[in-house]
Write an enzyme that holds these catalytic residues in place. Structure first.
Site, PDB file in Angstrom:
ATOM      1  N   GLU A  38       0.799  -1.228   0.000  1.00 53.39           N
ATOM      2  CA  GLU A  38       0.000   0.000   0.000  1.00 53.39           C
ATOM      3  C   GLU A  38       0.834   1.281   0.000  1.00 53.39           C
ATOM      4  O   GLU A  38       0.289   2.365  -0.124  1.00 53.39           O
ATOM      5  CB  GLU A  38      -0.939   0.007   1.216  1.00 53.39           C
ATOM      6  CG  GLU A  38      -1.928  -1.146   1.249  1.00 53.39           C
ATOM      7  CD  GLU A  38      -2.882  -1.165   0.059  1.00 53.39           C
ATOM      8  OE1 GLU A  38      -3.228  -0.083  -0.438  1.00 53.39           O
ATOM      9  OE2 GLU A  38      -3.244  -2.274  -0.388  1.00 53.39           O
ATOM     10  N   ASP A  83      -4.497  -9.034   0.727  1.00 55.69           N
ATOM     11  CA  ASP A  83      -4.432  -9.471  -0.659  1.00 55.69           C
ATOM     12  C   ASP A  83      -5.797 -10.014  -1.096  1.00 55.69           C
ATOM     13  O   ASP A  83      -6.443 -10.725  -0.336  1.00 55.69           O
ATOM     14  CB  ASP A  83      -3.363 -10.550  -0.797  1.00 55.69           C
ATOM     15  CG  ASP A  83      -3.141 -10.925  -2.231  1.00 55.69           C
ATOM     16  OD1 ASP A  83      -2.649 -10.075  -2.984  1.00 55.69           O
ATOM     17  OD2 ASP A  83      -3.487 -12.061  -2.616  1.00 55.69           O
ATOM     18  N   ASP A 131       1.897  -7.756   2.088  1.00 57.91           N
ATOM     19  CA  ASP A 131       0.665  -7.285   1.469  1.00 57.91           C
ATOM     20  C   ASP A 131      -0.387  -7.427   2.564  1.00 57.91           C
ATOM     21  O   ASP A 131      -0.771  -8.538   2.922  1.00 57.91           O
ATOM     22  CB  ASP A 131       0.320  -8.155   0.242  1.00 57.91           C
ATOM     23  CG  ASP A 131      -0.901  -7.617  -0.482  1.00 57.91           C
ATOM     24  OD1 ASP A 131      -1.586  -6.735   0.073  1.00 57.91           O
ATOM     25  OD2 ASP A 131      -1.175  -8.088  -1.606  1.00 57.91           O
TER      26      ASP A 131
HETATM   27  P1  AFP Z   1      -6.894  -7.439  -5.428  1.00 54.64           P
HETATM   28  O1  AFP Z   1      -6.165  -7.331  -4.104  1.00 54.64           O
HETATM   29  O2  AFP Z   1      -7.017  -6.154  -6.161  1.00 54.64           O
HETATM   30  O3  AFP Z   1      -8.215  -8.132  -5.251  1.00 54.64           O
HETATM   31  O4  AFP Z   1      -5.988  -8.359  -6.355  1.00 54.64           O
HETATM   32  C1  AFP Z   1      -5.756  -9.669  -5.983  1.00 54.64           C
HETATM   33  C2  AFP Z   1      -4.561 -10.202  -6.680  1.00 54.64           C
HETATM   34  O5  AFP Z   1      -3.445  -9.377  -6.499  1.00 54.64           O
HETATM   35  C3  AFP Z   1      -4.242 -11.635  -6.279  1.00 54.64           C
HETATM   36  O6  AFP Z   1      -4.587 -11.934  -4.970  1.00 54.64           O
HETATM   37  C4  AFP Z   1      -4.993 -12.493  -7.269  1.00 54.64           C
HETATM   38  O7  AFP Z   1      -4.371 -13.725  -7.490  1.00 54.64           O
HETATM   39  C5  AFP Z   1      -4.997 -11.639  -8.506  1.00 54.64           C
HETATM   40  O8  AFP Z   1      -4.847 -10.285  -8.070  1.00 54.64           O
HETATM   41  C6  AFP Z   1      -6.270 -11.775  -9.281  1.00 54.64           C
HETATM   42  O9  AFP Z   1      -6.198 -10.999 -10.420  1.00 54.64           O
HETATM   43  P2  AFP Z   1      -7.312 -11.060 -11.580  1.00 54.64           P
HETATM   44  O10 AFP Z   1      -8.555 -10.440 -11.016  1.00 54.64           O
HETATM   45  O11 AFP Z   1      -6.722 -10.289 -12.710  1.00 54.64           O
HETATM   46  O12 AFP Z   1      -7.525 -12.508 -11.923  1.00 54.64           O
END
Ligand code: AFP
Length: 323
Positions: A94, A117, A114
């Site tokens: 962040e 996540d 993180d």
């Molecule tokens: P967020 O934290 O924005 O939900 O992203 C999650 C992440 O970093 C990881 O945890 C997932 O494996 C990946 O992104 C999912 O990404 P897609 O939505 O592009 O599949």
């Protein structure tokens, strides 16, 4: 039937393995308990949703839209880690830059994390997690101390139907799992994790990106879709949950590069390094999916928020890609 033999708590176990790390891990496991509480009451006290300011939607250092819980989780982690008196530098998903711990609180560990996540899953009550890796600062330049093979402890906390903390220490220490027992407010040891040799046939990837993948990725994924090979696809979109399932059931998880995201999406310091370290320790493999694949832990990142394409999981599934 309930067990009547009490299991070792997280701190009892950690202290036995590496007493030096007790303060840092105390700070992390307390943060996880606080984050878990915030997540579980988020719908009730209005903590769902994104942060809006007069400039529009707030974004973090990686360009992701920040959720209220991202910010709270980050503050909890930073505050607890600084007050552990054991850290020198903190690297958070962040924060744009490294956080230098003030002298009066300074210790010798670097923690990359993180805080939340998968937070885009949070408003619909799907699993999310906290990921971390710890290094020792033995050089004035902190980035000289950060190297995949110099991780002294890596772990994640999964906030799901149960809250589970998974952790590994030096090579050969194994991967341990602790489950939050709400009746005593402690994480208790619930076993070691080893990726099953004959696992479930699961492939896990966001296939909506397939049109943008290189041919080698398309060819690899097509292996899982050949008639009668009995593979099934599972993809949650929270790395912690997808990796946790892969460790427990076997199979593979990947986030490859595509024509829009040349380095994939996942960040090296606080997503790929810790998960790669845990996967290797659990008997699996974690590699980049570039044309000549190599170990994730061999990458030498230069920037805090650098990304890499990643493939991890059971040896046989990852080796199919290498082949
Ligand atoms: P967020 O934290 O924005 O939900 O992203 C999650 C992440 O970093 C990881 O945890 C997932 O494996 C990946 O992104 C999912 O990404 P897609 O939505 O592009 O599949």
């Amino acid at each position: 039937m309930e067990k009547d033999i009490p299991s070792l708590t997280f701190l009892q176990k950690v202290f036995k393995i590496n007493p030096d790390l007790t303060n840092v891990l105390n700070a992390i496991h307390i943060s996880c308990k606080v984050i878990q509480r915030q997540i579980s009451k988020a719908g009730i006290v209005g903590l769902h949703g994104i942060i809006e300011s007069s400039n529009g939607l707030e974004q973090n250092a990686s360009g992701d839209i920040q959720k209220k819980l991202d910010v709270i989780s980050n503050e909890v982690m930073i505050d607890n880690l600084i007050h552990s008196h054991s850290c020198s530098i903190l690297l958070s998903e962040e924060n744009e830059d490294e956080i230098i711990v003030p002298d009066e609180f300074k210790g010798k560990f670097i923690v990359a994390f993180d805080p939340l996540d998968g937070s885009s899953n949070i408003d619909c009550n799907v699993c999310v997690g906290t990921i971390f890796a710890i290094y020792e600062q033995n050089d004035i330049e902190w980035n000289n101390c950060i190297d995949g093979d110099k991780i002294i402890c890596a772990g994640y906390c999964l906030y799901g139907p149960a809250t589970e903390l998974v952790i590994t220490f030096q090579k050969g220490s194994g991967v341990m799992k602790f489950t939050l027992d709400h009746s005593i407010g402690e994480f208790v040891f619930t076993g070691n994790i080893q990726i099953p040799i004959v696992g479930k046939k699961i492939y896990s990837v966001n296939e909506s990106n397939c049109e943008n993948w290189n041919q080698n990725i398309q060819d690899y994924i097509s292996l899982f879709k050949i008639k009668d090979t009995k593979y099934t696809q599972r993809y949650i979109g929270s790395m912690v949950a997808d990796v946790h399932r892969t460790l427990l059931y076997g199979g593979m998880f990947m986030y490859p590069a595509d024509s829009k995201n040349k380095d994939g999406k996942l960040r090296i310091f606080y997503e790929c390094f810790p998960m790669a370290r845990i996967t290797e320790e659990a008997g699996g493999l974690a590699i980049t999916t570039r044309r000549s694949p190599y170990r994730i832990l061999d990458i030498k990142p230069k920037k805090i928020h650098e990304k890499t394409p990643i493939l991890l999981g059971s040896k046989d599934e990852v080796e199919k890609f290498i082949a």
